[in-house]
Design a protein around this motif. Sequence first.
Motif, PDB file in Angstrom:
ATOM      1  N   TYR A   1       0.825  -1.297  -0.163  1.00 11.97           N
ATOM      2  CA  TYR A   1      -0.053   0.173   0.082  1.00 11.97           C
ATOM      3  C   TYR A   1       0.971   1.199  -0.016  1.00 11.97           C
ATOM      4  O   TYR A   1       0.470   2.292  -0.453  1.00 11.97           O
ATOM      5  CB  TYR A   1      -0.938   0.106   1.256  1.00 11.97           C
ATOM      6  N   GLY A   2       2.041   1.188   0.709  1.00 13.39           N
ATOM      7  CA  GLY A   2       3.049   2.218   0.455  1.00 13.39           C
ATOM      8  C   GLY A   2       3.398   2.551  -0.942  1.00 13.39           C
ATOM      9  O   GLY A   2       3.498   3.641  -1.303  1.00 13.39           O
ATOM     10  N   ILE A   3       3.471   1.610  -1.766  1.00  9.18           N
ATOM     11  CA  ILE A   3       3.915   1.591  -3.208  1.00  9.18           C
ATOM     12  C   ILE A   3       2.825   2.241  -3.871  1.00  9.18           C
ATOM     13  O   ILE A   3       2.849   3.128  -4.628  1.00  9.18           O
ATOM     14  CB  ILE A   3       4.301   0.406  -3.699  1.00  9.18           C
ATOM     15  N   LEU A   4       1.439   1.898  -3.600  1.00 10.18           N
ATOM     16  CA  LEU A   4       0.392   2.197  -3.981  1.00 10.18           C
ATOM     17  C   LEU A   4       0.018   3.918  -3.846  1.00 10.18           C
ATOM     18  O   LEU A   4      -0.255   4.523  -4.877  1.00 10.18           O
ATOM     19  CB  LEU A   4      -0.909   1.462  -3.371  1.00 10.18           C
ATOM     20  N   ILE A   5       0.605   4.174  -2.608  1.00 10.74           N
ATOM     21  CA  ILE A   5       0.347   5.840  -2.534  1.00 10.74           C
ATOM     22  C   ILE A   5       1.149   6.587  -3.515  1.00 10.74           C
ATOM     23  O   ILE A   5       0.594   7.375  -3.888  1.00 10.74           O
ATOM     24  CB  ILE A   5       0.824   6.092  -1.110  1.00 10.74           C
ATOM     25  N   ALA A   6       2.408   6.172  -3.652  1.00  6.87           N
ATOM     26  CA  ALA A   6       3.389   6.567  -4.565  1.00  6.87           C
ATOM     27  C   ALA A   6       2.808   6.709  -6.120  1.00  6.87           C
ATOM     28  O   ALA A   6       2.794   7.551  -6.538  1.00  6.87           O
ATOM     29  CB  ALA A   6       4.590   5.983  -4.343  1.00  6.87           C
ATOM     30  N   ALA A   7       2.105   5.412  -6.196  1.00  6.66           N
ATOM     31  CA  ALA A   7       1.800   5.169  -7.647  1.00  6.66           C
ATOM     32  C   ALA A   7       0.636   6.021  -7.952  1.00  6.66           C
ATOM     33  O   ALA A   7       0.537   6.809  -9.051  1.00  6.66           O
ATOM     34  CB  ALA A   7       1.476   3.671  -8.094  1.00  6.66           C
ATOM     35  N   LEU A   8      -0.308   6.325  -7.059  1.00  3.31           N
ATOM     36  CA  LEU A   8      -1.519   7.034  -7.294  1.00  3.31           C
ATOM     37  C   LEU A   8      -0.984   8.480  -7.465  1.00  3.31           C
ATOM     38  O   LEU A   8      -1.535   9.532  -8.220  1.00  3.31           O
ATOM     39  CB  LEU A   8      -2.436   6.926  -6.107  1.00  3.31           C
ATOM     40  N   TRP A   9      -0.250   8.996  -6.776  1.00  5.12           N
ATOM     41  CA  TRP A   9       0.357  10.329  -6.816  1.00  5.12           C
ATOM     42  C   TRP A   9       0.788  10.537  -8.078  1.00  5.12           C
ATOM     43  O   TRP A   9       0.775  11.556  -8.614  1.00  5.12           O
ATOM     44  CB  TRP A   9       1.434  10.597  -5.608  1.00  5.12           C
ATOM     45  N   GLN A  10       1.599   9.765  -8.690  1.00  3.47           N
ATOM     46  CA  GLN A  10       2.026   9.871  -9.905  1.00  3.47           C
ATOM     47  C   GLN A  10       1.115   9.705 -10.942  1.00  3.47           C
ATOM     48  O   GLN A  10       1.210  10.449 -11.895  1.00  3.47           O
ATOM     49  CB  GLN A  10       3.179   8.995 -10.154  1.00  3.47           C
ATOM     50  N   GLY A  11       0.223   8.831 -10.971  1.00  2.00           N
ATOM     51  CA  GLY A  11      -0.228   8.641 -12.080  1.00  2.00           C
ATOM     52  C   GLY A  11      -2.089   9.073 -12.048  1.00  2.00           C
ATOM     53  O   GLY A  11      -2.687   9.169 -13.072  1.00  2.00           O
ATOM     54  N   THR A  12      -2.552   9.488 -11.313  1.00  2.00           N
ATOM     55  CA  THR A  12      -3.851  10.038 -11.171  1.00  2.00           C
ATOM     56  C   THR A  12      -4.068  11.311 -11.875  1.00  2.00           C
ATOM     57  O   THR A  12      -5.127  11.513 -12.349  1.00  2.00           O
ATOM     58  CB  THR A  12      -4.641  10.380  -9.575  1.00  2.00           C
ATOM     59  N   GLY A  13      -3.092  12.173 -12.116  1.00  5.80           N
ATOM     60  CA  GLY A  13      -3.179  13.207 -12.844  1.00  5.80           C
ATOM     61  C   GLY A  13      -3.504  13.088 -14.364  1.00  5.80           C
ATOM     62  O   GLY A  13      -4.350  13.659 -14.897  1.00  5.80           O
ATOM     63  N   LEU A  14      -2.878  12.079 -14.846  1.00  9.19           N
ATOM     64  CA  LEU A  14      -3.054  11.479 -16.228  1.00  9.19           C
ATOM     65  C   LEU A  14      -4.694  11.169 -16.512  1.00  9.19           C
ATOM     66  O   LEU A  14      -5.360  11.359 -17.250  1.00  9.19           O
ATOM     67  CB  LEU A  14      -2.164  10.425 -16.554  1.00  9.19           C
ATOM     68  N   VAL A  15      -4.878  10.471 -15.291  1.00 11.77           N
ATOM     69  CA  VAL A  15      -6.406   9.638 -15.507  1.00 11.77           C
ATOM     70  C   VAL A  15      -7.386  10.991 -15.527  1.00 11.77           C
ATOM     71  O   VAL A  15      -8.330  11.010 -16.204  1.00 11.77           O
ATOM     72  CB  VAL A  15      -6.562   8.731 -14.317  1.00 11.77           C
TER      73      VAL A  15
END
Lengths: 317, 302
Positions: B166-180
């Motif tokens: 989930y720690g990795i998930l937090i970072a991934a969401l920070w990076q990718g939600t802008g694109l979505v």
Amino acid sequence: MPEIVAFNAIAAGIEPEAEKDPVALSGPWGRKPRRALSPRNIIIYGTLIVVALYYLLPLYVMVMTSLKGMPEIRLGNIFAPPLEITFEPWAKAWSSACTGLNCDGLSRGFWNSVRITVPSTIVSIAIASVNGYALANWRFKGADLFFTILIVGAFIPYQVMIYPIVIVLRELGVYGSLTGLIIVHTIFGMPILTLLFRNYFAGLPEELFKAARVDGAGFWTIYFRIMLPMSMPIFVVAMILQVTGIWNDFLFGVVFTRPEYYPMTVQLNNIVNSVQGVKEYNVNMAATILTGAVPLIVYFVSGRLFVRGIAAGAVKG
Amino acid sequence: MAGHTRGSGRPNQWLRNLNAKLASIPMILTAVVIFLGGTVWTVVYSFTNSKLLPRLSFVGLDQYERLWAAPRWLISVQNLVIYGFFSLIFSLVIGFLLAALMDQKIRFENTFRTIMLYPFALSFIVTGLVWQWLLNPEYGIQSVVRSLGWTSFAFDPLYNSNIVIYGILIAALWQGTGLVMCLMLAGLRGIDEDIWKAARVDGIPMWKTYLLVIIPMMRGVFITTLVIIASGIVKVYDLVVAQTSGGPGIASEVPAKYVYDYMFQAQNLGQGFAASTMMLVTVAIIIVPWAYLEFGGGRKRA
């Protein structure tokens, strides 16, 4: 990971929107909001501001940490601005941070990345643009079949193709060298770029092409004298796509080059995650900012074109 | 100019349109040799017992049996499922909510969009390292909250094997939600203004219009976004390498890392090939039905 997933973003119907983008995303439209401080506005802007702060927080912490000395980091709070600003971590990150036995800082990785990114961008765009042009205007029998394989292939995880490529490069005698890595970036940039250029050229008025043919112009004349000058915007989009994608690549760098040619991302990871020595968080953060700086500058300078590039390609991932 | 033989009696079918064919050689080589050939090669060699070097001595499904018996692979798959599930749900929901907010004819839209999208310009390595620092239990968010007086506060996902993913998930969401958000916003902008007018005339509340009218109309955008996110998920590698190196222990391993480690470090090529073939199968499971819906099956969509 470097790049590209969804060329089909284009094929699949995002494309019409992507084409409209410059207009559609050009800001608020319709009537102006009436009251500035309605409860609805407070909720909307409040939420957006909180969200924006969340997105900005890591960047802020990075910068603050990189400007502090280690004693201050040990005592204090990562969100607090530095009491005493120091640029030493930046200097150290650039010129004397260690990866293993090498202590010449990130500068080596930076120059390697420049030496990888510049030729890879140029070569991949040159090949893909001519290719897209051939597919759009000079279609030959079988061309569509190869193009389909190319696009489908773009969805195959890189891991499946890495080892065969190692063998091919070794046979060619370029495994481990910069040339090898440039070839790899050209290969994996090809699907998205070819698609981008093909669609763009296909959208140009056909009369132009026909008129040039009637005047006796051939394949290359039409490309250099007509298509190229008319297509500067799409070349810029392709450049943005490639520069950020290649600069940010990690996997190919680590697989296809020898340590002396490691790109900046790989070196950064080696510096920060090396187990030896005392962790210097300020140096690490300075190094991280330095590595992120190039794509960030490209992003902030190119603005809307970047959005257009990713909407067209939905790059990387 | 040369090539393209006009006039002079077309000597050979192959020489017609010669320049276009020459220009397509790199594409043909890439498509056939690398994409097609490379894939087939890897799949074939996944049935051999290649160790340090690829060897053609077939051992049937041995590599796959070993793979599915390896705890590290099972953890990798489990992590990918958890990470994939939450990353899909959260990116779609957050991305859509943000896009809907941005679509309220707000001021400073460009500024907000620039801020939400900038993490996407950063590499996964940079993203991973920033969040490694933020989630550092000694100095990061945990220590800040504790210093405010809540001394038992615990938030150290990167050091706790149960929640590291989930720690990795937090970072991934920070990076990718802008694109979505951007993709969804483009979708929202593609919807006819008249739909909104009609809904307003009928007195349908806004949330209901979104839920019952707009989202179904954006089916295409949702599916495309889903495919983009999903094929990115399968490939997740750099983020894990930067943030945790697969640790603590093997708690945050992922399949792509398994492939890399077995191919280039453990010198057990057969395992690497089998694992990468499993990744290929996973992607095929995602892509084939979508491609069929989108391009095959009689073109139902407008």
